[in-house]
Design a protein around this motif. Structure first.
Motif, PDB file in Angstrom:
ATOM      1  N   PHE A  64      86.330  40.167  33.706  1.00 14.56           N
ATOM      2  CA  PHE A  64      85.010  40.119  34.322  1.00 14.56           C
ATOM      3  C   PHE A  64      84.731  38.715  34.853  1.00 14.56           C
ATOM      4  N   TYR A  65      85.084  37.718  34.058  1.00 16.14           N
ATOM      5  CA  TYR A  65      84.893  36.331  34.476  1.00 16.14           C
ATOM      6  C   TYR A  65      85.724  36.015  35.722  1.00 16.14           C
ATOM      7  N   ALA A  66      86.932  36.529  35.766  1.00 10.81           N
ATOM      8  CA  ALA A  66      87.802  36.277  36.921  1.00 10.81           C
ATOM      9  C   ALA A  66      87.227  36.909  38.187  1.00 10.81           C
ATOM     10  N   LEU A  67      86.603  38.067  38.044  1.00 10.49           N
ATOM     11  CA  LEU A  67      86.040  38.758  39.219  1.00 10.49           C
ATOM     12  C   LEU A  67      84.665  38.244  39.612  1.00 10.49           C
ATOM     13  N   GLU A  68      83.820  37.974  38.623  1.00  7.86           N
ATOM     14  CA  GLU A  68      82.419  37.628  38.888  1.00  7.86           C
ATOM     15  C   GLU A  68      82.134  36.128  38.832  1.00  7.86           C
ATOM     16  N   GLY A  69      83.015  35.356  38.200  1.00 12.00           N
ATOM     17  CA  GLY A  69      82.767  33.920  38.082  1.00 12.00           C
ATOM     18  C   GLY A  69      81.855  33.569  36.922  1.00 12.00           C
ATOM     19  N   ARG A  70      81.580  34.521  36.084  1.00 11.74           N
ATOM     20  CA  ARG A  70      80.743  34.306  34.894  1.00 11.74           C
ATOM     21  C   ARG A  70      81.114  35.353  33.856  1.00 11.74           C
ATOM     22  N   TYR A  71      80.791  35.067  32.615  1.00 14.24           N
ATOM     23  CA  TYR A  71      81.036  36.034  31.554  1.00 14.24           C
ATOM     24  C   TYR A  71      79.868  37.013  31.484  1.00 14.24           C
ATOM     25  N   PRO A  72      80.111  38.242  31.091  1.00 17.71           N
ATOM     26  CA  PRO A  72      79.014  39.204  30.976  1.00 17.71           C
ATOM     27  C   PRO A  72      78.007  38.745  29.918  1.00 17.71           C
ATOM     28  N   SER A 100      76.854  31.437  30.652  1.00 14.75           N
ATOM     29  CA  SER A 100      77.646  32.313  31.515  1.00 14.75           C
ATOM     30  C   SER A 100      79.023  31.734  31.838  1.00 14.75           C
ATOM     31  N   ASN A 101      79.201  30.429  31.636  1.00 15.67           N
ATOM     32  CA  ASN A 101      80.499  29.819  31.948  1.00 15.67           C
ATOM     33  C   ASN A 101      81.310  29.444  30.702  1.00 15.67           C
ATOM     34  N   VAL A 102      80.844  29.866  29.530  1.00 16.42           N
ATOM     35  CA  VAL A 102      81.541  29.593  28.270  1.00 16.42           C
ATOM     36  C   VAL A 102      81.961  30.935  27.654  1.00 16.42           C
TER      37      VAL A 102
END
Length: 113
Positions: A64-72, A100-102
């Motif tokens: 999800f992070y790779a696609l959206e640039g943030r963690y859910p 969102s970035n950790v």
């Protein structure tokens, strides 16, 4: 007939007692060892399932992070929007995202073990 062994009858009795006690004791020991083996395999299988669930949640969050640039932000968000399937009857899943970035804290625990 005067040379009879005075201890002969007690030896026969001892062998008879051992012949009665030994086979059931051996059977009980074999059943106990089989039961311990089954319990070990069940526990190992449960630990594998626990690790697989933990890896699935972590892998989905990273993808999800790779696609959206943030963690859910929540586990429900990950399930609803990313299609993650979880067995919540078997596991308690703790998902805590502070930023969102950790990488979020992810813990998967068995309901019964």
């Amino acid at each position: 007939m005067g040379n009879r062994n005075r201890f002969g009858s007690s030896r026969k009795r001892r062998r008879g007692v051992l012949g009665i006690i030994l086979p059931p004791a051996f059977f009980v020991a074999v059943v106990a060892m089989f039961n311990m083996g089954v319990n070990y395999l069940t526990r190992a299988n449960e630990e594998e399932a626990l690790e697989a669930a933990r890896n699935a949640v972590t892998r989905a969050a990273v993808q999800f992070y790779a696609l959206e640039g943030r963690y859910p932000p929540t586990l429900e968000y990950l399930v609803d929007r990313f299609g993650l399937q979880l067995d919540e009857e078997r596991f308690i899943i703790h998902y805590n995202a502070y930023f969102s970035n950790v990488m979020p804290q992810i813990a998967v625990l068995p309901r019964e073990f």
